[in-house]
Design an enzyme around this catalytic site. Structure first.
Site, PDB file in Angstrom:
ATOM      1  N   HIS A  23     -14.794   2.800  -2.289  1.00 56.95           N
ATOM      2  CA  HIS A  23     -13.839   1.879  -1.672  1.00 56.95           C
ATOM      3  C   HIS A  23     -12.905   2.593  -0.697  1.00 56.95           C
ATOM      4  O   HIS A  23     -11.863   2.061  -0.322  1.00 56.95           O
ATOM      5  CB  HIS A  23     -13.004   1.172  -2.740  1.00 56.95           C
TER       6      HIS A  23
ATOM      7  N   TYR B 163       0.818  -1.210   0.000  1.00 55.71           N
ATOM      8  CA  TYR B 163       0.000   0.000   0.000  1.00 55.71           C
ATOM      9  C   TYR B 163       0.854   1.263   0.000  1.00 55.71           C
ATOM     10  O   TYR B 163       0.472   2.283  -0.573  1.00 55.71           O
ATOM     11  CB  TYR B 163      -0.981  -0.005   1.176  1.00 55.71           C
TER      12      TYR B 163
END
Length: 190
Positions: free
Chosen positions: A136, A81
């Site tokens: 999201h 990430y």
């Protein structure tokens, strides 16, 4: 037989609809960022091409979106990430974002965006935060593993991610104000 006349007619019809609209609702997914240089991660091939360590481990995008990674190996989870966060921060939205915003600015009812993207490109292109619904979540915000407040990740500074291992050092892990681990506020599939 050429499909070109039909495509031109459809384009004229779409342009007339936009021109006559009182407001615009823009819906967008990963494809809109490709012209800015962002990968679309469609299928494992695109993901694995961008992240070879995931290919080696046979992990797909849903595997990486599991909270298990943040509990079991947060340095690896944040490597994945963190690389994306850094990529999204340095990416400049392409001209199409500005065109969409200009069209919306010309509408009496304004414009709104509904996107599955977590990259923040609409906001970087000048869309107001309240005009963008990110279904999201956003990689530009963090939240504790057990829930709690969602806070901006503006202060999250990560070292360069090791591309060979897709890891960051433990001391670089983002933390919440209470010291708890802070994964990004994006889909984590329980």
């Amino acid at each position: 037989m050429s499909r070109l006349p039909a495509l031109r007619a459809a384009a004229r019809q779409a342009a007339a609809a936009v021109h006559g609209a009182q407001a615009l609702l823009i819906s967008a997914g990963a494809g809109i960022g490709v012209d800015s240089g962002l990968p679309d991660f469609r299928g494992t091939e695109g993901l694995w091409k961008e992240y070879p360590p995931l290919a080696h481990l046979k992990l797909n995008f849903s595997d990486m979106a599991s909270p298990e990674w943040f509990a079991r190996d947060p340095c690896f989870a944040w490597g994945f990430y963190g690389h994306r966060l850094q990529l999204y921060r340095r990416t400049v939205p392409h001209r199409g974002f500005r065109i969409l915003k200009a069209w919306g600015d010309q509408r009496e009812g304004g414009h709104f965006v509904f996107t599955s993207n977590v990259d923040g490109q609409f906001q970087k292109a000048g869309f107001k935060e309240e005009q963008v619904a990110e279904c999201h979540g956003s990689i530009h915000f963090i939240q504790g593993l057990q829930g709690g407040p969602v806070i901006p990740a503006d202060g999250v500074e990560l070292p360069e991610v090791n591309a060979a291992t897709l890891r960051i050092p433990e001391e670089a892990l983002p933390r919440m104000p209470d010291g708890g681990l802070a994964p990004p506020d994006k889909p984590i599939f329980w």
